[in-house]
Scaffold this motif. Structure first.
Motif, mmCIF file in Angstrom:
data_model
loop_
_atom_site.group_PDB
_atom_site.id
_atom_site.type_symbol
_atom_site.label_atom_id
_atom_site.label_comp_id
_atom_site.label_asym_id
_atom_site.label_seq_id
_atom_site.Cartn_x
_atom_site.Cartn_y
_atom_site.Cartn_z
ATOM 1 N N LEU A 194 -8.587 2.836 0.011
ATOM 2 C CA LEU A 194 -8.862 1.414 -0.179
ATOM 3 C C LEU A 194 -8.539 0.984 -1.609
ATOM 4 O O LEU A 194 -8.022 -0.112 -1.843
ATOM 5 N N THR A 195 -8.832 1.854 -2.567
ATOM 6 C CA THR A 195 -8.480 1.583 -3.963
ATOM 7 C C THR A 195 -6.968 1.421 -4.103
ATOM 8 O O THR A 195 -6.477 0.553 -4.835
ATOM 9 N N ASN A 196 -6.232 2.240 -3.371
ATOM 10 C CA ASN A 196 -4.767 2.172 -3.418
ATOM 11 C C ASN A 196 -4.259 0.842 -2.859
ATOM 12 O O ASN A 196 -3.301 0.267 -3.389
ATOM 13 N N LEU A 197 -4.874 0.353 -1.793
ATOM 14 C CA LEU A 197 -4.466 -0.936 -1.232
ATOM 15 C C LEU A 197 -4.644 -2.045 -2.265
ATOM 16 O O LEU A 197 -3.767 -2.912 -2.422
ATOM 17 N N LEU A 198 -5.765 -2.030 -2.959
ATOM 18 C CA LEU A 198 -6.020 -3.044 -3.983
ATOM 19 C C LEU A 198 -5.025 -2.914 -5.132
ATOM 20 O O LEU A 198 -4.543 -3.922 -5.668
ATOM 21 N N ALA A 199 -4.700 -1.682 -5.503
ATOM 22 C CA ALA A 199 -3.745 -1.457 -6.592
ATOM 23 C C ALA A 199 -2.357 -1.964 -6.216
ATOM 24 O O ALA A 199 -1.659 -2.575 -7.043
ATOM 25 N N LEU A 200 -1.944 -1.735 -4.974
ATOM 26 C CA LEU A 200 -0.640 -2.211 -4.520
ATOM 27 C C LEU A 200 -0.567 -3.732 -4.567
ATOM 28 O O LEU A 200 0.456 -4.311 -4.953
ATOM 29 N N LEU A 201 -1.656 -4.390 -4.184
ATOM 30 C CA LEU A 201 -1.690 -5.848 -4.241
ATOM 31 C C LEU A 201 -1.579 -6.341 -5.688
ATOM 32 O O LEU A 201 -0.953 -7.374 -5.957
ATOM 33 N N ASP A 202 -2.177 -5.605 -6.618
ATOM 34 C CA ASP A 202 -2.124 -5.991 -8.027
ATOM 35 C C ASP A 202 -0.751 -5.729 -8.638
ATOM 36 O O ASP A 202 -0.284 -6.500 -9.488
ATOM 37 N N GLU A 203 -0.104 -4.645 -8.198
ATOM 38 C CA GLU A 203 1.121 -4.190 -8.857
ATOM 39 C C GLU A 203 2.396 -4.781 -8.272
ATOM 40 O O GLU A 203 3.417 -4.856 -8.972
ATOM 41 N N ARG A 204 2.358 -5.199 -7.014
ATOM 42 C CA ARG A 204 3.596 -5.581 -6.339
ATOM 43 C C ARG A 204 3.516 -7.011 -5.796
ATOM 44 O O ARG A 204 2.878 -7.270 -4.788
ATOM 45 N N ASP A 205 4.218 -7.910 -6.483
ATOM 46 C CA ASP A 205 4.214 -9.308 -6.065
ATOM 47 C C ASP A 205 4.913 -9.516 -4.726
ATOM 48 O O ASP A 205 4.634 -10.482 -4.013
#
Length: 288
Positions: A194-205
């Motif tokens: 779940l942390t990874n999903l949030l990180a992907l949303l933050d990192e990839r427009d």
């Protein structure tokens, strides 16, 4: 080798030959020289816009020093690619179907994916990948540590090929809430996922994730998952329907892909917004 109508079978063969050529560190000109043709023929072939006679295909495979297993698959795919009759669906029954799916995925410019029950492969952490594949070890295939490691490595390589592609791809994912709550690998693995999903949303427009809440009504794709590939005018869209077991089936007829795009738009309307989905992911992670 002449100009031919682009079909899914020809696209699959072309993508496979492009991958084999790059693995062999050969240029398109070297490939053209191997079969006595101009470079544009290789370009057309790798784009799925050209048919190739068996004798020329054999020369290319020799040039790329292809293994016996991949050679058999390429030759069998070549037979399918030379057929003139267009089929409404294409079922990939040849060995290594997962590799050709990855070839298609990495060549797409836009990916739209709906998944129920688990996090889609492109979004999975290494620990989640290992736990998920371990669930099927000794059941879907004979238990083998080597096989498990091979499957994990392939999944991670598939992510790298897609995320590192240039130009970057536009990717839209819709997940059911159950995908976030399923205890794959245990609480720690799920928390990291779940942390990874949030990180992907933050990192990839270019990437969006929407969650379909479990209280949603009128889900037109309940119980199934699918992926849509678009190619920015370089080929017709292709849809892939997920199955738990069985051969890979692709839909490339315009009527079929139009239907699946319509379903995806409906799911997008039913799902939470990206910001609401981010909030739900965070809540589930903290509750876990």
């Amino acid at each position: 080798m002449g100009q031919a109508r682009q079909t899914l079978e020809r696209r699959q063969l072309g993508l496979m030959l492009r991958r084999l050529r790059k693995e062999a560190e050969k240029s398109q000109q070297q490939a053209a020289d191997a079969i006595g043709k101009v470079r544009s023929r290789i370009v057309d072939l790798e784009d799925g816009r050209s048919a190739i006679p068996e004798n020329d295909l054999v020369k290319l495979l020799d040039c790329y020093d292809v293994s016996a297993e991949q050679r058999r698959t390429a030759l069998a795919l070549g037979v399918e690619a030379r057929k003139r009759q267009r089929r409404r669906t294409y079922t990939d029954l040849l060995p290594g179907a997962f590799q050709r799916f990855a070839d298609l995925e990495s060549s797409a410019t836009e990916i739209s994916s709906y998944e129920c029950g688990m996090v889609p492969g492109l979004l999975q952490t290494p620990e989640y990948v290992r736990a998920l594949i371990n669930e099927g070890d000794g059941i879907w295939w004979q238990s083998s540590e080597a096989e498990l490691e091979q499957r994990v490595a392939f999944r991670l390589d598939r992510q790298k090929r897609t995320f590192d592609a240039s130009p970057s791809k536009k990717m839209a994912f819709i997940l059911t809430e159950e995908s976030l709550r399923a205890p794959v690998g245990g609480p720690e693995v799920m928390r990291d996922q779940l942390t990874n999903l949030l990180a992907l949303l933050d990192e990839r427009d270019e990437l969006s994730i929407q969650i379909l809440p479990r209280e949603s009504y009128q889900n037109p794709a309940r119980g199934g998952g699918f992926t849509l590939f678009e190619f920015s005018g370089q080929g017709a869209p292709v849809a892939f329907a997920n199955v738990v077991y069985g051969p890979s089936t692709y839909f490339h007829d315009e009527a079929d892909t139009a239907t699946m795009f319509r379903v995806f738009r409906r799911l997008r309307d039913l799902a939470l917004s990206v910001s609401e989905s981010r909030q739900l992911i965070d809540e589930i992670m903290r509750d876990g």
